[in-house]
Design a protein around this motif. Structure first.
Motif, PDB file in Angstrom:
ATOM      1  N   TYR A  24     -25.576  61.939  42.351  1.00 34.53           N
ATOM      2  CA  TYR A  24     -26.843  61.224  42.315  1.00 34.53           C
ATOM      3  C   TYR A  24     -27.734  61.628  43.488  1.00 34.53           C
ATOM      4  O   TYR A  24     -28.927  61.882  43.308  1.00 34.53           O
ATOM      5  CB  TYR A  24     -26.610  59.713  42.338  1.00 34.53           C
ATOM      6  N   MET A  25     -27.169  61.699  44.670  1.00 35.71           N
ATOM      7  CA  MET A  25     -27.946  62.046  45.861  1.00 35.71           C
ATOM      8  C   MET A  25     -28.520  63.464  45.756  1.00 35.71           C
ATOM      9  O   MET A  25     -29.611  63.729  46.233  1.00 35.71           O
ATOM     10  CB  MET A  25     -27.107  61.912  47.128  1.00 35.71           C
ATOM     11  N   ASN A  26     -27.798  64.355  45.110  1.00 34.21           N
ATOM     12  CA  ASN A  26     -28.270  65.732  44.934  1.00 34.21           C
ATOM     13  C   ASN A  26     -29.300  65.853  43.810  1.00 34.21           C
ATOM     14  O   ASN A  26     -29.952  66.875  43.673  1.00 34.21           O
ATOM     15  CB  ASN A  26     -27.098  66.671  44.663  1.00 34.21           C
ATOM     16  N   LEU A  30     -29.757  58.744  37.315  1.00 32.04           N
ATOM     17  CA  LEU A  30     -29.488  57.385  36.862  1.00 32.04           C
ATOM     18  C   LEU A  30     -30.729  56.601  36.465  1.00 32.04           C
ATOM     19  O   LEU A  30     -30.629  55.659  35.684  1.00 32.04           O
ATOM     20  CB  LEU A  30     -28.742  56.611  37.958  1.00 32.04           C
ATOM     21  N   GLU A  31     -31.886  56.963  36.987  1.00 29.83           N
ATOM     22  CA  GLU A  31     -33.093  56.183  36.722  1.00 29.83           C
ATOM     23  C   GLU A  31     -33.372  56.019  35.236  1.00 29.83           C
ATOM     24  O   GLU A  31     -33.876  54.981  34.811  1.00 29.83           O
ATOM     25  CB  GLU A  31     -34.315  56.814  37.407  1.00 29.83           C
ATOM     26  N   ILE A  53     -29.932  48.700  29.019  1.00 30.38           N
ATOM     27  CA  ILE A  53     -28.819  49.600  29.288  1.00 30.38           C
ATOM     28  C   ILE A  53     -28.204  49.186  30.620  1.00 30.38           C
ATOM     29  O   ILE A  53     -27.040  48.862  30.708  1.00 30.38           O
ATOM     30  CB  ILE A  53     -29.281  51.074  29.333  1.00 30.38           C
ATOM     31  N   ARG A  54     -29.040  49.160  31.658  1.00 31.88           N
ATOM     32  CA  ARG A  54     -28.632  48.686  32.984  1.00 31.88           C
ATOM     33  C   ARG A  54     -29.787  47.893  33.573  1.00 31.88           C
ATOM     34  O   ARG A  54     -30.947  48.256  33.419  1.00 31.88           O
ATOM     35  CB  ARG A  54     -28.297  49.843  33.929  1.00 31.88           C
ATOM     36  N   CYS A  55     -29.435  46.829  34.242  1.00 34.97           N
ATOM     37  CA  CYS A  55     -30.433  45.973  34.872  1.00 34.97           C
ATOM     38  C   CYS A  55     -30.128  45.890  36.358  1.00 34.97           C
ATOM     39  O   CYS A  55     -29.003  45.559  36.742  1.00 34.97           O
ATOM     40  CB  CYS A  55     -30.398  44.587  34.227  1.00 34.97           C
ATOM     41  N   ILE A  56     -31.116  46.179  37.186  1.00 38.02           N
ATOM     42  CA  ILE A  56     -30.980  46.073  38.636  1.00 38.02           C
ATOM     43  C   ILE A  56     -31.349  44.655  39.050  1.00 38.02           C
ATOM     44  O   ILE A  56     -32.396  44.146  38.662  1.00 38.02           O
ATOM     45  CB  ILE A  56     -31.890  47.078  39.366  1.00 38.02           C
TER      46      ILE A  56
END
Length: 119
Positions: A77-79, A85-86, A111-114
């Motif tokens: 992710y960092m690379n 992921l966004e 899908i995903r919730c922050i």
């Protein structure tokens, strides 16, 4: 459907009806259940089905091992090269609206919730 059965079957819906069908269509092979069924679901099949050399396996989160796998996921992710992921984040809510996040999940609307801890 398969005229005598299949060698391998993978069930990914979490539907117990589909799980039973996946299990019963295997002649003498392996069945893998991937998705987690509803907490009240029951897997009903005749005991004879277990005597035909069928192997029933399950996997929880794809047998993901957080202690070992998270560092490599973070690095990817960092690379920003292999893991973006966004595109999987569909909602963001403040902690005060955490129930809204659960509503999205239970309705299948996210899908995903922050969940933001600070606003």
């Amino acid at each position: 459907m398969a005229n005598g059965g299949v060698d391998r079957s993978v069930e990914c819906t979490g539907s117990t009806e589909a799980m039973i069908s996946a299990f019963e269509c295997v002649h003498d092979g392996v069945v893998v259940l991937v998705r987690v069924p509803h907490k009240d679901a029951v897997f009903n099949t005749h005991p004879f089905n277990f005597l035909n050399e069928r192997t029933l396996k399950g996997t929880f989160f794809g047998n993901y091992k957080p202690r070992f796998d998270i560092p490599s996921v973070v690095e990817k992710y960092m690379n920003k090269v292999k893991l973006k992921l966004e595109k999987f984040i569909t909602h963001q809510v403040p902690f005060s609206e955490i129930n809204k996040a659960f509503e999205y999940m239970l309705k299948g609307e996210s899908i995903r919730c922050i969940i933001k801890m600070e606003e």
